[in-house]
Design a protein around this motif. Structure first.
Motif, PDB file in Angstrom:
ATOM      1  N   ALA A   1     -31.722  56.683 -29.931  1.00 51.97           N
ATOM      2  CA  ALA A   1     -31.009  57.939 -29.727  1.00 51.97           C
ATOM      3  C   ALA A   1     -31.302  58.516 -28.356  1.00 51.97           C
ATOM      4  CB  ALA A   1     -31.387  58.946 -30.807  1.00 51.97           C
ATOM      5  N   ALA A   2     -32.574  58.405 -27.944  1.00 44.83           N
ATOM      6  CA  ALA A   2     -32.954  58.955 -26.631  1.00 44.83           C
ATOM      7  C   ALA A   2     -32.228  58.236 -25.518  1.00 44.83           C
ATOM      8  CB  ALA A   2     -34.463  58.869 -26.429  1.00 44.83           C
ATOM      9  N   THR A   3     -32.146  56.909 -25.606  1.00 43.42           N
ATOM     10  CA  THR A   3     -31.492  56.153 -24.537  1.00 43.42           C
ATOM     11  C   THR A   3     -30.007  56.429 -24.513  1.00 43.42           C
ATOM     12  OG1 THR A   3     -31.242  54.232 -25.960  1.00 43.42           O
ATOM     13  CG2 THR A   3     -33.209  54.325 -24.590  1.00 43.42           C
ATOM     14  N   GLY A   4     -29.434  56.800 -25.655  1.00 46.67           N
ATOM     15  CA  GLY A   4     -28.012  57.098 -25.689  1.00 46.67           C
ATOM     16  C   GLY A   4     -27.694  58.550 -25.422  1.00 46.67           C
ATOM     17  N   GLY A   5     -28.688  59.372 -25.193  1.00 47.42           N
ATOM     18  CA  GLY A   5     -28.475  60.769 -24.891  1.00 47.42           C
ATOM     19  C   GLY A   5     -28.171  61.623 -26.108  1.00 47.42           C
ATOM     20  N   GLN A   6     -28.398  61.106 -27.314  1.00 45.20           N
ATOM     21  CA  GLN A   6     -28.047  61.846 -28.519  1.00 45.20           C
ATOM     22  C   GLN A   6     -29.147  62.817 -28.947  1.00 45.20           C
ATOM     23  OE1 GLN A   6     -26.896  59.003 -31.532  1.00 45.20           O
ATOM     24  NE2 GLN A   6     -25.813  57.748 -30.045  1.00 45.20           N
ATOM     25  N   ALA A   7     -30.378  62.468 -28.688  1.00 43.74           N
ATOM     26  CA  ALA A   7     -31.481  63.333 -29.121  1.00 43.74           C
ATOM     27  C   ALA A   7     -32.709  63.002 -28.302  1.00 43.74           C
ATOM     28  CB  ALA A   7     -31.768  63.120 -30.610  1.00 43.74           C
ATOM     29  N   ALA A   8     -33.580  63.980 -28.141  1.00 44.47           N
ATOM     30  CA  ALA A   8     -34.814  63.753 -27.400  1.00 44.47           C
ATOM     31  C   ALA A   8     -35.812  63.026 -28.285  1.00 44.47           C
ATOM     32  CB  ALA A   8     -35.392  65.078 -26.929  1.00 44.47           C
ATOM     33  N   GLY A   9     -36.482  62.010 -27.728  1.00 55.54           N
ATOM     34  CA  GLY A   9     -37.501  61.282 -28.460  1.00 55.54           C
ATOM     35  C   GLY A   9     -38.860  61.927 -28.286  1.00 55.54           C
ATOM     36  N   PRO A  10     -39.903  61.326 -28.876  1.00 56.88           N
ATOM     37  CA  PRO A  10     -41.241  61.924 -28.831  1.00 56.88           C
ATOM     38  C   PRO A  10     -41.807  62.063 -27.427  1.00 56.88           C
ATOM     39  CG  PRO A  10     -41.285  59.708 -29.775  1.00 56.88           C
ATOM     40  CD  PRO A  10     -39.856  60.105 -29.702  1.00 56.88           C
ATOM     41  N   ALA A  11     -41.409  61.192 -26.493  1.00 58.53           N
ATOM     42  CA  ALA A  11     -41.974  61.276 -25.142  1.00 58.53           C
ATOM     43  C   ALA A  11     -41.574  62.549 -24.420  1.00 58.53           C
ATOM     44  CB  ALA A  11     -41.553  60.053 -24.321  1.00 58.53           C
ATOM     45  N   ALA A  12     -40.477  63.172 -24.850  1.00 61.30           N
ATOM     46  CA  ALA A  12     -40.024  64.393 -24.185  1.00 61.30           C
ATOM     47  C   ALA A  12     -41.042  65.522 -24.320  1.00 61.30           C
ATOM     48  CB  ALA A  12     -38.678  64.832 -24.757  1.00 61.30           C
TER      49      ALA A  12
ATOM     50  N   ALA B   1     -40.833  63.726  -7.539  1.00 64.93           N
ATOM     51  CA  ALA B   1     -40.000  63.801  -6.335  1.00 64.93           C
ATOM     52  C   ALA B   1     -38.513  63.698  -6.654  1.00 64.93           C
ATOM     53  CB  ALA B   1     -40.397  62.680  -5.369  1.00 64.93           C
ATOM     54  N   GLY B   2     -38.183  63.351  -7.880  1.00 61.39           N
ATOM     55  CA  GLY B   2     -36.791  63.228  -8.272  1.00 61.39           C
ATOM     56  C   GLY B   2     -36.162  61.881  -7.992  1.00 61.39           C
ATOM     57  N   SER B   3     -36.951  60.906  -7.516  1.00 62.82           N
ATOM     58  CA  SER B   3     -36.400  59.583  -7.225  1.00 62.82           C
ATOM     59  C   SER B   3     -36.432  58.646  -8.427  1.00 62.82           C
ATOM     60  CB  SER B   3     -37.152  58.943  -6.055  1.00 62.82           C
ATOM     61  OG  SER B   3     -38.536  58.790  -6.345  1.00 62.82           O
ATOM     62  N   LEU B   4     -37.132  59.044  -9.477  1.00 63.96           N
ATOM     63  CA  LEU B   4     -37.151  58.311 -10.740  1.00 63.96           C
ATOM     64  C   LEU B   4     -36.881  59.316 -11.850  1.00 63.96           C
ATOM     65  CD1 LEU B   4     -37.733  55.653 -12.311  1.00 63.96           C
ATOM     66  CD2 LEU B   4     -40.132  56.375 -12.421  1.00 63.96           C
ATOM     67  N   PRO B   5     -35.760  59.200 -12.555  1.00 66.28           N
ATOM     68  CA  PRO B   5     -35.438  60.202 -13.586  1.00 66.28           C
ATOM     69  C   PRO B   5     -36.477  60.244 -14.699  1.00 66.28           C
ATOM     70  CG  PRO B   5     -33.502  58.884 -13.035  1.00 66.28           C
ATOM     71  CD  PRO B   5     -34.677  58.218 -12.373  1.00 66.28           C
ATOM     72  N   ARG B   6     -36.845  61.456 -15.109  1.00 69.88           N
ATOM     73  CA  ARG B   6     -37.779  61.594 -16.225  1.00 69.88           C
ATOM     74  C   ARG B   6     -37.191  60.957 -17.490  1.00 69.88           C
ATOM     75  NH1 ARG B   6     -42.198  64.772 -18.560  1.00 69.88           N
ATOM     76  NH2 ARG B   6     -42.379  63.692 -20.570  1.00 69.88           N
ATOM     77  N   ALA B   7     -35.880  61.011 -17.646  1.00 70.59           N
ATOM     78  CA  ALA B   7     -35.248  60.411 -18.825  1.00 70.59           C
ATOM     79  C   ALA B   7     -35.478  58.903 -18.874  1.00 70.59           C
ATOM     80  CB  ALA B   7     -33.758  60.718 -18.836  1.00 70.59           C
ATOM     81  N   THR B   8     -35.535  58.261 -17.730  1.00 71.04           N
ATOM     82  CA  THR B   8     -35.793  56.824 -17.675  1.00 71.04           C
ATOM     83  C   THR B   8     -37.207  56.522 -18.156  1.00 71.04           C
ATOM     84  OG1 THR B   8     -34.242  56.488 -15.844  1.00 71.04           O
ATOM     85  CG2 THR B   8     -35.952  54.825 -16.125  1.00 71.04           C
ATOM     86  N   VAL B   9     -38.158  57.316 -17.698  1.00 75.00           N
ATOM     87  CA  VAL B   9     -39.546  57.141 -18.134  1.00 75.00           C
ATOM     88  C   VAL B   9     -39.659  57.385 -19.633  1.00 75.00           C
ATOM     89  CG1 VAL B   9     -41.873  58.100 -17.954  1.00 75.00           C
ATOM     90  CG2 VAL B   9     -40.531  57.678 -15.884  1.00 75.00           C
ATOM     91  N   ASP B  10     -39.029  58.442 -20.116  1.00 77.40           N
ATOM     92  CA  ASP B  10     -39.133  58.795 -21.533  1.00 77.40           C
ATOM     93  C   ASP B  10     -38.507  57.731 -22.436  1.00 77.40           C
ATOM     94  OD1 ASP B  10     -40.388  61.090 -20.768  1.00 77.40           O
ATOM     95  OD2 ASP B  10     -38.754  62.453 -21.328  1.00 77.40           O
ATOM     96  N   ALA B  11     -37.389  57.158 -22.014  1.00 72.80           N
ATOM     97  CA  ALA B  11     -36.718  56.161 -22.854  1.00 72.80           C
ATOM     98  C   ALA B  11     -37.622  54.962 -23.114  1.00 72.80           C
ATOM     99  CB  ALA B  11     -35.410  55.714 -22.200  1.00 72.80           C
ATOM    100  N   GLY B  12     -38.290  54.484 -22.056  1.00 75.77           N
ATOM    101  CA  GLY B  12     -39.217  53.367 -22.236  1.00 75.77           C
ATOM    102  C   GLY B  12     -40.424  53.757 -23.054  1.00 75.77           C
ATOM    103  N   ALA B  13     -40.953  54.958 -22.811  1.00 77.62           N
ATOM    104  CA  ALA B  13     -42.108  55.427 -23.582  1.00 77.62           C
ATOM    105  C   ALA B  13     -41.759  55.564 -25.061  1.00 77.62           C
ATOM    106  CB  ALA B  13     -42.618  56.754 -23.024  1.00 77.62           C
ATOM    107  N   ASP B  14     -40.548  56.022 -25.361  1.00 73.34           N
ATOM    108  CA  ASP B  14     -40.121  56.138 -26.757  1.00 73.34           C
ATOM    109  C   ASP B  14     -40.092  54.771 -27.443  1.00 73.34           C
ATOM    110  OD1 ASP B  14     -39.839  58.889 -26.774  1.00 73.34           O
ATOM    111  OD2 ASP B  14     -37.718  58.841 -26.229  1.00 73.34           O
TER     112      ASP B  14
END
Length: 356
Positions: free
Chosen positions: A14-25, A333-346
């Protein structure tokens, strides 16, 4: 019995699809990055600095080698200490086990005494899927007895003539069908015994003449051949529900001029989209001589941008810390999206929850 991977991955998907925030958020950026880092130990005890990182929630796993083993009792104490530190981590993490990994293929690549007592080639010579599965179960029992919960095996590289994996007896066979059947059965046995299996080295190193740790193999075959033959055992592994896939250090010109684990076209394009793998993607060791011309910072950023979930730093804690710091800096710095980090962590956290 391990929980269904499809069920525990729901939040991550769900997190990778933008539907809901996962635990890493809900984690600090250092903690979300940390869940994607696998570090190592120099000896048979847990260094204080590494224990502190685990307690802060800044490390997702540890990989063990023969240097960490003096006896089964000692290794049991070491892994128990690692998990005890994890239980002292921030609340969102403390109930999720630390991933404790090892390379226990059998034959030349085997860190601990005991099962498997045969090499992959010997399993292939038997030709029995039932024997391969029993070998996987015995290996899982051996590893669980000392607190290891992830095996970086089976090797699903096809043993083509002249290849390093064939010479080193690390392959289950010379055809995609035999490797799929026997390597897959070994992975099934690991799962039945309560240990997570890792299929490696995607998209296949069975044509590489060099040891992948020492030199970058160039696998120069047409994409159609790569997909039909070399990738076939990994396609089968994805269908079986093997939870981790390791991406190789090889270069595949039909896809990219960069090593596979740094290539988005390989890691995300082939493994995620073409193969349909939904589990956790792990790099090969980011400190092998084959890629030591790159800094830990560059390797960490390239690996995450390619789509790897877990980054293996197998030699030094300093490299793991530098890689993690570079990822944190890039997010801020904004060069790596936090959402990208969170998706893998989830995805990593969903994987670890299978072990509860």
């Amino acid at each position: 019995m391990l929980a269904s991977f499809a069920a525990v991955l729901t939040a991550a998907v769900a997190a990778t699809g933008g539907q809901a925030a996962g635990p890493a958020a809900g984690l600090a950026v250092e903690q979300a990055v940390g869940q994607r880092i696998v570090g190592s130990l120099p000896g048979t005890t847990v260094p204080g600095a590494l224990a502190q990182r685990i307690r802060r929630g800044e490390l997702g796993g540890v990989i063990l080698f023969s240097r960490n083993f003096s006896s089964r009792a000692q290794l049991q104490r070491l892994t128990a200490r690692l998990q005890a530190e994890r239980r002292r981590a921030p609340r969102p993490l403390r109930s999720t086990p630390l991933l404790i990994m090892i390379d226990q293929e059998g034959g030349l690549v085997k860190r601990l005494p005991g099962a498997p007592n045969v090499s992959p080639v010997e399993v292939g010579e038997r030709g029995s899927a039932a024997f391969a599965r029993r070998t996987g179960v015995a290996t899982a029992n051996n590893l669980r007895g000392v607190g290891v919960n992830v095996n970086l095996a089976p090797v699903l590289d096809i043993g083509f003539a002249g290849s390093s994996v064939r010479e080193l007896r690390r392959t289950y066979g010379a055809t995609a069908a035999s490797v799929s059947r026997l390597g897959g059965a070994f992975a099934d046995g690991l799962r039945a015994g309560g240990v997570l299996a890792t299929a490696k080295h995607f998209p296949g190193l069975g044509r590489g003449p060099a040891n992948e740790d020492e030199r970058l193999n160039r696998i120069d075959v047409p994409l159609e051949t790569l997909r039909r033959t070399d990738e076939a055992p990994f396609r089968d592994a994805a269908r079986r529900g093997v939870p981790l896939v390791m991406v190789s250090t090889g270069i595949y010109p039909a896809l990219d001029d960069r090593p596979a684990m740094f290539s988005r076209r390989v890691t995300t394009g082939e493994l995620r989209r073409e193969i349909g793998f939904r589990g956790v993607i792990v790099t090969d060791d980011l400190e092998v001589p084959a890629v030591d011309h790159l800094s830990p910072e560059r390797k960490a950023l390239a690996a995450v941008r390619a789509g790897n979930d877990l980054l293996l730093f197998c030699q030094t804690d300093a490299a793991a810390r530098r890689g993690a710091a570079a990822l944190v800096k890039a997010v801020r710095a904004g060069s790596l999206p936090r959402a990208t980090v969170d998706a893998g962590a989830d995805r990593v956290l969903a994987l670890a929850r299978r072990l509860r």
